[in-house]
Design a protein around this motif. Structure first.
Motif, PDB file in Angstrom:
ATOM      1  N   GLN A   6       0.845  -1.185   0.000  1.00 57.56           N
ATOM      2  CA  GLN A   6       0.000   0.000   0.000  1.00 57.56           C
ATOM      3  C   GLN A   6       0.882   1.237   0.000  1.00 57.56           C
ATOM      4  N   LYS A   7       0.545   2.194  -0.840  1.00 55.04           N
ATOM      5  CA  LYS A   7       1.287   3.460  -0.855  1.00 55.04           C
ATOM      6  C   LYS A   7       0.347   4.589  -0.468  1.00 55.04           C
ATOM      7  N   PHE A   8       0.770   5.421   0.457  1.00 55.90           N
ATOM      8  CA  PHE A   8      -0.052   6.564   0.861  1.00 55.90           C
ATOM      9  C   PHE A   8       0.676   7.864   0.536  1.00 55.90           C
ATOM     10  N   ARG A 150      10.401  14.106  -7.880  1.00 58.19           N
ATOM     11  CA  ARG A 150       9.131  14.446  -7.233  1.00 58.19           C
ATOM     12  C   ARG A 150       8.052  13.427  -7.593  1.00 58.19           C
ATOM     13  N   GLY A 151       7.265  13.062  -6.609  1.00 60.09           N
ATOM     14  CA  GLY A 151       6.235  12.039  -6.826  1.00 60.09           C
ATOM     15  C   GLY A 151       6.791  10.623  -6.773  1.00 60.09           C
ATOM     16  N   GLY A 152       8.042  10.486  -6.338  1.00 61.70           N
ATOM     17  CA  GLY A 152       8.756   9.219  -6.441  1.00 61.70           C
ATOM     18  C   GLY A 152       8.264   8.093  -5.549  1.00 61.70           C
ATOM     19  N   THR A 153       7.428   8.408  -4.566  1.00 58.64           N
ATOM     20  CA  THR A 153       6.947   7.332  -3.693  1.00 58.64           C
ATOM     21  C   THR A 153       6.071   6.334  -4.459  1.00 58.64           C
ATOM     22  N   ASP A 154       5.414   6.800  -5.515  1.00 60.28           N
ATOM     23  CA  ASP A 154       4.681   5.847  -6.372  1.00 60.28           C
ATOM     24  C   ASP A 154       5.631   4.762  -6.864  1.00 60.28           C
ATOM     25  N   THR A 155       6.801   5.204  -7.292  1.00 67.03           N
ATOM     26  CA  THR A 155       7.777   4.249  -7.823  1.00 67.03           C
ATOM     27  C   THR A 155       8.343   3.373  -6.713  1.00 67.03           C
TER      28      THR A 155
END
Ligand code: ASP
Ligand code: MG
Length: 408
Positions: A6-8, A150-155
């Motif tokens: 799960q990613k938040f 930026r936005g790297g937590t998706d990856t």
């Protein structure tokens, strides 16, 4: 029993109260009998603040130290989520990028994940703990902390799911899925149940900012199923999957737009071999990305001159104009025109591969509204047009209707 990642995102972990709500969501998955690994972003706004601190030290900074500063937001949220879980009676342990490690190259501030060592975290999960991994960060081959852009937590989430062989990667965010187009502009936009990796890549790269593009590339490469869903509702989200999982494929899945385009036209360019290379070479050297290009064959029987139009991002426009002007003598064009007030509209769908006439319907729909098309480009699953920015909303609405995408 399945293993789920799960990613938040930042708005889901905006403060301790939100983090406790996230912990409850994680606990629900554990209570379902699943094993869970979680990855979190920094609290909303925190990364921007950290970037701002770095910029205050000077315009030209060492990106290795930038990474030390901006990666810290995720350290805080991973620890807080582990604490919130423990307080609910769920055993949990946090993990920073270097502890697994999440191995990356050393391209600081925009590092790419090369592999994740899963042994330690799997041992923890198999002991019954929820693993909470700080998103966005890794360990470079230089032995220093890196960040993934930026936005790297998706990856981070998708790469973690690949490394753990997870059943799915659920991306919890502040929208409830992927829409046929931007619902803020087109009220009749619909949430998609499923979309293919390839379509999602096109949607992401043309400005539907739901997932970091890189995360979709990693998911496609490793066959990770992604679900984009809201952390503020229980509704099912949108699955991003392989084409063969989609039984009834729509012709067109979505319509994306990008306002981040600017147009440059060179009038009276010599129509002879080598000119395009001479124009685009210096732009590439200046690290300016050129997106759409059109060049006409000259109508002139002697083939002396033609016009050339291309687009760059708005931020690069000034530099691109300067770069071309610096080579003016060499190129021998008559006039340079630039226009930042343009927008790129793209219709996207894997159904295009097997159906003719998609582009024609787009052109007709725009013509019916009196919208002039300035540049056209196509790929296997996408048709894009450049139009005047003032017509963006009208174009989106009429195309949405043309391809039968309107919901109630
Ligand atoms: N906190 C990082 C950012 O704002 C990473 C992320 O949220 O995905 O870009
Ligand atoms: Mg994001």
């Amino acid at each position: 029993m399945a293993l789920i990642v799960q990613k938040f995102g930042g708005t889901s972990v905006a403060d301790v109260e939100h983090i406790q709500a996230v912990a409850a969501r994680v606990k629900a998955e554990v209570d379902n009998g699943n094993q869970v690994a979680v990855t979190v972003s920094a609290m909303a706004g925190v990364t921007n603040q950290l970037v701002n601190y770095v910029e205050q030290t000077g315009k030209l900074y060492d990106t290795a130290e930038y990474d030390v500063v901006v990666s810290s937001g995720e350290q805080v949220t991973s620890g807080l989520l582990a604490l919130a879980l423990q307080n609910m009676g769920v055993p949990a342990r946090s993990w920073l990028g270097w502890q697994l490690p999440v191995k990356t190259n050393s391209a600081h501030a925009k590092a790419r994940i090369e592999g994740i060592e899963a042994d330690k975290i799997l041992a923890s999960i198999n002991k019954g703990e929820v693993a909470v991994v700080a998103g966005f960060q890794g360990l470079g081959v230089d032995g220093r902390i890196t960040t993934l852009g930026r936005g790297g937590t998706d990856t981070s989430g998708v790469a973690l799911a690949a490394a753990l062989g997870a059943e799915r990667c659920d991306i919890y965010t502040d929208v409830d899925g992927v829409y046929t187009t931007d619902p803020r502009i087109v009220a009749k936009a619909r949430k998609l149940d499923k979309i293919t990796y390839e379509e999602m890549l096109e949607m992401a790269s043309v400005g539907a900012k739901v997932l970091q593009t890189r995360s979709v590339e990693v998911a496609m490469k490793h066959g990770v199923r992604i679900q984009v869903r809201s952390s503020f509702s229980q509704d099912e989200g949108t699955l991003v999957v392989n084409e063969d999982e989609i039984v009834e494929q729509e012709l067109i899945s979505g319509i994306a737009y990008s306002r981040d385009e600017a147009k440059i036209t060179l009038i009276g360019v010599a129509d002879k071999p080598g000119i395009a290379a001479r124009i685009f070479g210096p732009l590439a050297d200046a690290n300016i990305n050129v997106d759409m290009i059109v060049q006409n064959v000259s109508a002139d029987p002697a083939h002396v001159a033609t016009d050339l139009t291309f687009t760059v991002t708005k931020a690069d426009l000034e530099r691109a104009v300067e770069t071309v002007k610096a080579h003016a003598k060499d190129l021998g064009y008559k006039q340079l025109l630039s226009d930042p007030d343009v927008v790129k509209i793209s219709v996207i769908g894997v159904g295009m591969r097997s159906h003719a006439g998609i582009a024609q319907r787009m052109f007709q729909s725009l013509a019916d509204k009196g919208i002039n098309i300035q540049v056209i480009s196509t790929s296997e699953i996408k048709v894009s047009v450049l139009i005047a920015e003032e017509y963006a909303e009208l174009a989106l609405r009429s195309l949405h209707t043309t391809y039968g995408l309107d919901g109630e």
